[in-house]
Scaffold this active site. Sequence first.
Site, PDB file in Angstrom:
ATOM      1  CG  ASP A  67     -17.117 -14.993  34.744  1.00  0.00           C
ATOM      2  OD1 ASP A  67     -15.943 -14.786  34.259  1.00  0.00           O
ATOM      3  OD2 ASP A  67     -17.238 -15.476  35.863  1.00  0.00           O
ATOM      4  CG  ASP A 136     -21.139 -16.774  46.266  1.00  0.00           C
ATOM      5  OD1 ASP A 136     -20.313 -17.304  45.592  1.00  0.00           O
ATOM      6  OD2 ASP A 136     -21.715 -15.758  46.012  1.00  0.00           O
ATOM      7  CG  HIS A 138     -19.453 -17.297  42.446  1.00  0.00           C
ATOM      8  ND1 HIS A 138     -19.353 -15.805  42.580  1.00  0.00           N
ATOM      9  CD2 HIS A 138     -18.068 -17.389  42.115  1.00  0.00           C
ATOM     10  CE1 HIS A 138     -18.124 -15.348  42.862  1.00  0.00           C
ATOM     11  NE2 HIS A 138     -17.432 -16.238  42.312  1.00  0.00           N
ATOM     12  CD  GLU A 143     -22.509 -14.352  42.753  1.00  0.00           C
ATOM     13  OE1 GLU A 143     -22.236 -15.517  43.470  1.00  0.00           O
ATOM     14  OE2 GLU A 143     -21.940 -13.272  42.754  1.00  0.00           O
TER      15      GLU A 143
HETATM   16  C1  F6R Z   1     -14.178 -15.557  37.241  1.00  0.00           C
HETATM   17  C2  F6R Z   1     -15.082 -16.667  37.873  1.00  0.00           C
HETATM   18  C3  F6R Z   1     -15.058 -16.677  39.550  1.00  0.00           C
HETATM   19  C4  F6R Z   1     -13.840 -16.957  40.215  1.00  0.00           C
HETATM   20  C5  F6R Z   1     -14.121 -17.001  41.506  1.00  0.00           C
HETATM   21  C6  F6R Z   1     -12.942 -17.094  42.550  1.00  0.00           C
HETATM   22  O1  F6R Z   1     -13.956 -15.677  35.703  1.00  0.00           O
HETATM   23  O2  F6R Z   1     -15.282 -17.452  36.972  1.00  0.00           O
HETATM   24  O3  F6R Z   1     -16.134 -17.687  39.638  1.00  0.00           O
HETATM   25  O4  F6R Z   1     -13.437 -18.264  39.526  1.00  0.00           O
HETATM   26  O5  F6R Z   1     -14.562 -15.798  42.051  1.00  0.00           O
HETATM   27  O6  F6R Z   1     -12.130 -15.983  42.484  1.00  0.00           O
HETATM   28  P1  F6R Z   1     -10.563 -15.920  42.942  1.00  0.00           P
HETATM   29  O7  F6R Z   1      -9.545 -16.928  42.178  1.00  0.00           O
HETATM   30  O8  F6R Z   1     -10.323 -14.485  42.767  1.00  0.00           O
HETATM   31  O9  F6R Z   1     -10.814 -16.337  44.274  1.00  0.00           O
END
Ligand code: F6R
Length: 267
Positions: A67, A136, A138, A143
């Site tokens: 992303d 959440d 994702h 989302e």
């Molecule tokens: C970012 C992504 C997100 C993160 C998720 C966890 O490229 O794909 O899905 O992996 O938000 O983020 P952290 O590791 O910061 O808790």
Amino acid sequence: MEVILQPNSAAAARLVAQLIARELRANPHLVLGLATGRTMEGVYQLLVAEHKNPGLDFSLCRTFNLDEYVGLSPDDEHSYRHYMNRHLFGQVNIDPRNTHLPNGQALDLEAECGRYEQAIARFGGIDLQLLGIGRDGHIGFNEPLSALRSRTRVKALTPLTMTQNAAFFGGADRVPRRAITMGVGTILESRRCVLLATGKDKAGIVAKAVEGPITAMISATALQLHPRCTVVVDEPAASQLQGADYYRWIFDNEPEWAGFRSPPDHH
Ligand code: F6R
């Protein structure tokens, strides 16, 4: 799905880094799907160390990130392109032309999403997709209510995700409201998925993702449909898993993990 419990976040990151290194050694042309976020920083640090000594070679490897925020330039310190350059690409011998992220500044965002899907297909699909998980549920920025067959597209970030990422931007109101993300369907097409989750903040969502019913309300539950998905968690993130003893037993007895079971060092 396979669940691997590790005593702490360092050991969990080490196992994921070793797994990636092993796949890259076996196939130097590996197409690697990458994630950003706090959890991945340890993994990239270890891959950089592995590159410096004993010389893990990234020169033929191709990467696709999950992303990118809409509206941020690659030079913006908050962009995921910047994150990747800083934590991995700038420190290993990867050819920058082989590294791909969605272009969050494209004038036609929908066309950019289609182009990204085509680029993944042109390289033969993703061999190994690295994933984190949001509180959440994702994966990427899929989302709640993301269609389980969704493709790369623009998604609005939820308030919870904006709060989660607020520290990086100096306040939730400064977090971009939208991102381009691979879809759940895109992720499910990768040949192998490896999800890493650490810390007790993730314990509730990890339990739902691994042991709960499949639902579009929690995108990570779709990984239960994937034929080759490995979930690596540290003990705090595993603390709400009902089947923890069973997962430990599988890890201790599964031949694939023989080389990964050495006791953690204490540096
Ligand atoms: C970012 C992504 C997100 C993160 C998720 C966890 O490229 O794909 O899905 O992996 O938000 O983020 P952290 O590791 O910061 O808790």
